[in-house]
Design an enzyme around this catalytic site. Structure first.
Site, mmCIF file in Angstrom:
data_model
loop_
_atom_site.group_PDB
_atom_site.id
_atom_site.type_symbol
_atom_site.label_atom_id
_atom_site.label_comp_id
_atom_site.label_asym_id
_atom_site.label_seq_id
_atom_site.Cartn_x
_atom_site.Cartn_y
_atom_site.Cartn_z
ATOM 1 N N GLU A 52 55.075 58.425 55.815
ATOM 2 C CA GLU A 52 55.179 58.816 57.229
ATOM 3 C C GLU A 52 56.589 59.308 57.533
ATOM 4 O O GLU A 52 56.781 60.293 58.241
ATOM 5 C CB GLU A 52 54.881 57.616 58.150
ATOM 6 C CG GLU A 52 53.508 57.009 57.991
ATOM 7 C CD GLU A 52 53.476 55.897 56.950
ATOM 8 O OE1 GLU A 52 54.107 56.036 55.887
ATOM 9 O OE2 GLU A 52 52.797 54.892 57.202
ATOM 10 N N ALA A 158 36.667 57.344 24.231
ATOM 11 C CA ALA A 158 36.267 58.733 23.995
ATOM 12 C C ALA A 158 35.244 58.705 22.876
ATOM 13 O O ALA A 158 35.572 58.344 21.738
ATOM 14 C CB ALA A 158 37.481 59.551 23.594
ATOM 15 N N ARG A 303 36.632 47.028 18.627
ATOM 16 C CA ARG A 303 36.574 45.563 18.721
ATOM 17 C C ARG A 303 37.270 45.072 19.976
ATOM 18 O O ARG A 303 36.808 44.149 20.650
ATOM 19 C CB ARG A 303 37.209 44.931 17.461
ATOM 20 C CG ARG A 303 36.175 44.755 16.357
ATOM 21 C CD ARG A 303 36.787 44.290 15.076
ATOM 22 N NE ARG A 303 37.494 45.374 14.421
ATOM 23 C CZ ARG A 303 38.173 45.270 13.297
ATOM 24 N NH1 ARG A 303 38.261 44.098 12.702
ATOM 25 N NH2 ARG A 303 38.775 46.309 12.758
HETATM 26 N N1 LIG Z 1 37.932 57.485 20.397
HETATM 27 C C1 LIG Z 1 38.583 56.535 21.044
HETATM 28 O O1 LIG Z 1 38.516 56.424 22.259
HETATM 29 C C2 LIG Z 1 39.417 55.567 20.263
HETATM 30 C C3 LIG Z 1 40.383 54.805 20.955
HETATM 31 C C4 LIG Z 1 41.102 53.864 20.232
HETATM 32 C C5 LIG Z 1 40.867 53.708 18.885
HETATM 33 N N2 LIG Z 1 39.958 54.484 18.251
HETATM 34 C C6 LIG Z 1 39.690 54.278 16.827
HETATM 35 O O2 LIG Z 1 39.211 52.944 16.690
HETATM 36 C C7 LIG Z 1 39.506 52.507 15.369
HETATM 37 C C8 LIG Z 1 40.003 51.073 15.442
HETATM 38 O O3 LIG Z 1 39.037 50.254 16.069
HETATM 39 P P1 LIG Z 1 38.736 48.804 15.523
HETATM 40 O O4 LIG Z 1 37.571 48.277 16.249
HETATM 41 O O5 LIG Z 1 38.700 48.889 14.051
HETATM 42 O O6 LIG Z 1 40.077 48.001 15.856
HETATM 43 P P2 LIG Z 1 40.797 47.637 17.226
HETATM 44 O O7 LIG Z 1 39.789 47.291 18.240
HETATM 45 O O8 LIG Z 1 41.804 48.679 17.546
HETATM 46 O O9 LIG Z 1 41.625 46.360 16.795
HETATM 47 C C9 LIG Z 1 40.928 45.174 16.491
HETATM 48 C C10 LIG Z 1 41.920 44.142 16.031
HETATM 49 O O10 LIG Z 1 42.768 43.726 17.091
HETATM 50 C C11 LIG Z 1 43.138 42.378 16.866
HETATM 51 N N3 LIG Z 1 42.771 41.538 18.016
HETATM 52 C C12 LIG Z 1 43.495 40.507 18.456
HETATM 53 N N4 LIG Z 1 42.907 39.899 19.477
HETATM 54 C C13 LIG Z 1 41.777 40.579 19.720
HETATM 55 C C14 LIG Z 1 40.737 40.394 20.647
HETATM 56 N N5 LIG Z 1 40.761 39.442 21.585
HETATM 57 N N6 LIG Z 1 39.690 41.240 20.585
HETATM 58 C C15 LIG Z 1 39.635 42.221 19.672
HETATM 59 N N7 LIG Z 1 40.594 42.449 18.766
HETATM 60 C C16 LIG Z 1 41.672 41.627 18.777
HETATM 61 C C17 LIG Z 1 42.381 41.890 15.661
HETATM 62 O O11 LIG Z 1 43.227 42.048 14.557
HETATM 63 P P3 LIG Z 1 44.268 40.885 14.160
HETATM 64 O O12 LIG Z 1 43.436 39.732 13.727
HETATM 65 O O13 LIG Z 1 45.077 41.519 13.103
HETATM 66 O O14 LIG Z 1 45.043 40.569 15.370
HETATM 67 C C18 LIG Z 1 41.249 42.888 15.554
HETATM 68 O O15 LIG Z 1 40.754 43.019 14.269
HETATM 69 C C19 LIG Z 1 40.535 53.466 14.819
HETATM 70 O O16 LIG Z 1 39.900 54.241 13.825
HETATM 71 C C20 LIG Z 1 40.914 54.335 15.978
HETATM 72 O O17 LIG Z 1 41.175 55.663 15.552
HETATM 73 C C21 LIG Z 1 39.231 55.407 18.909
#
Ligand SMILES: NC(=O)c1ccc[n+]([C@@H]2O[C@H](COP(=O)([O-])OP(=O)(O)OC[C@H]3O[C@@H](n4cnc5c(N)ncnc54)[C@H](OP(=O)(O)O)[C@@H]3O)[C@@H](O)[C@H]2O)c1
Length: 378
Positions: A52, A158, A303
């Site tokens: 404002e 995405a 995850r």
């Molecule tokens: N297209 C998209 O929008 C997009 C966006 C992001 C990522 N990506 C892709 O996703 C892939 C990775 O996904 P992802 O599922 O393998 O791994 P993530 O979800 O990135 O990571 C999972 C890891 O995070 C840690 N973590 C700690 N606390 C957690 C909790 N409460 N919940 C979940 N995870 C927790 C765990 O590892 P620790 O035990 O080591 O802590 C778990 O294994 C990559 O290839 C990336 O390129 C795509």
């Protein structure tokens, strides 16, 4: 031009402040006399003049003779208290403005009372005009006023048409178009912090900064879920220059030497409760809010997205859908976890809207608090 056109302009101005004003809301204002805009402005950042004041000063500089008897359109109820700046209600009254059109009331009780004050002074006040648009623009602020223990959480993903965010090898660059990714950077700029899991950290080595051509963006704080502190000391989030901190969230008993080296490089380490071998996201949200993080963008991966939903911490979903098909069943799914048995237990999105970005579609929806434990909060 109508009241709607002027308020639409005020909302457009308000949006320009989005990302710069936290913990304040973004607000826009337009001063109109005889069907012409004579002054306009928006709140540029916390501590700076309110919208404002900017709009009235703009009108006073260009058309001082027209201020008396003018109308001001403002997206949020003018404040009526002495904070970092004097009350906007006094500024409006002293300027001789005779009509005030307000989109939404201030949810903050300390700042409220502006509408009553102006009416008592004899000004005509219209309230609740284009209210929903204004409330959506400041949804994170409204959430934080009503709930000061956790940030407003947006989950962004995405995906291909068949629901994958990466191939079986973890390759995800790029599923969506440049236009979608630009908007993704806008979301980063608008949020206080961005969160990813260690899977995405190791797979992509992302920088997690906000980069928009021609715009001075604000980097979000980077939050990495890394229970056992596996982050590479050379990872971009550790070594890059940024105005925002990198916060590595770990469980207990991590290597003290590595913690020290990461801290020396500027990273912050935040220890969090562990539940079933994963970091407890509800505990983390409370800790992040205590660090003044009022809005959080979760960028995955699969995850993290699944456990954020299951933990009931997600307010809003921004789901980019690209016209691509993985064509197999071994990619990384958007939500990589166990789902419910019954359709009645799925998460239901409310207030759904869609928008096109190139050939991609962005579906935005909200998970209302009563629907947050659709699958039993697994
Ligand atoms: N297209 C998209 O929008 C997009 C966006 C992001 C990522 N990506 C892709 O996703 C892939 C990775 O996904 P992802 O599922 O393998 O791994 P993530 O979800 O990135 O990571 C999972 C890891 O995070 C840690 N973590 C700690 N606390 C957690 C909790 N409460 N919940 C979940 N995870 C927790 C765990 O590892 P620790 O035990 O080591 O802590 C778990 O294994 C990559 O290839 C990336 O390129 C795509």
């Amino acid at each position: 031009m109508t009241d709607s056109d002027y308020m639409a302009r005020a909302l457009e101005l308000a949006a320009r402040g989005k990302g710069y004003t936290s913990p304040n809301p973004c607000v826009g204002a337009v001063v109109v006399k005889n069907g012409r805009i004579i002054g306009q402005g928006f709140h540029p950042k916390a501590g700076a003049p309110h919208a404002e004041v900017v709009a009235i000063d703009d009108a006073a500089a260009k058309h001082p003779e027209k201020l008396a008897g003018s109308t001001i359109y403002v997206t949020l109820e003018p404040c009526n208290h002495f904070g970092k700046t004097p009350p906007c209600t006094h500024k409006i009254f002293n300027a001789g403005i005779s009509r005030v059109v307000v989109a939404c009331k201030d949810p903050n009780p300390v700042a409220g009372g502006g509408i009553d004050f102006l009416r008592e002074k004899g000004l005509e006040v219209v309230s609740g005009f284009m209210e929903q648009e204004a409330l959506t623009l400041i949804e994170d602020f409204v959430w934080n006023v009503q709930n000061d223990t956790t940030p407003f959480v947006t989950l962004k993903c995405a995906a291909t048409l068949d629901g994958y965010i990466a191939t079986r090898t973890g390759d995800s660059q790029w599923i969506t178009s440049q236009a979608s990714r630009n908007f993704g950077h806008e979301l980063r700029h608008q949020n206080d912090a961005i969160l990813i899991g260690s899977g995405t950290l190791h797979g992509d080595d992302p920088s997690l900064t906000a980069r928009i051509e021609g715009k001075q963006t604000r980097d979000p704080a980077r939050i990495i879920l890394d229970t056992r502190l596996t982050v590479q000391e050379t990872a971009k989030v550790v070594v890059q220059k940024s105005t925002a901190p990198t916060i590595i969230v770990t469980g207990p008993d991590c290597d003290p030497g590595k913690i020290l080296r990461l801290k020396e490089k500027g990273a912050q380490i935040l220890e969090c409760r562990v539940f079933e071998n994963l970091l407890d996201l509800n505990d983390l949200m409370i800790k992040l809010r205590k660090l003044s993080i009022t809005s959080l963008l979760i960028e995955g991966g699969g995850r993290v997205a699944a456990s954020a939903l299951a933990a009931g911490i997600v307010n809003k979903i921004c789901y980019f859908l690209a016209p691509k098909i993985m064509g197999g069943n071994d990619g990384i799914p958007v939500f990589n976890g166990s789902g419910p048995e019954k359709i009645k237990d799925v998460f239901q999105l409310a207030r759904v809207t869609t928008r096109q970005f190139g050939s991609d579609m962005l579906l935005t929806g909200y998970i209302e608090p009563q629907n947050r434990s659709g699958n039993g909060g697994r």
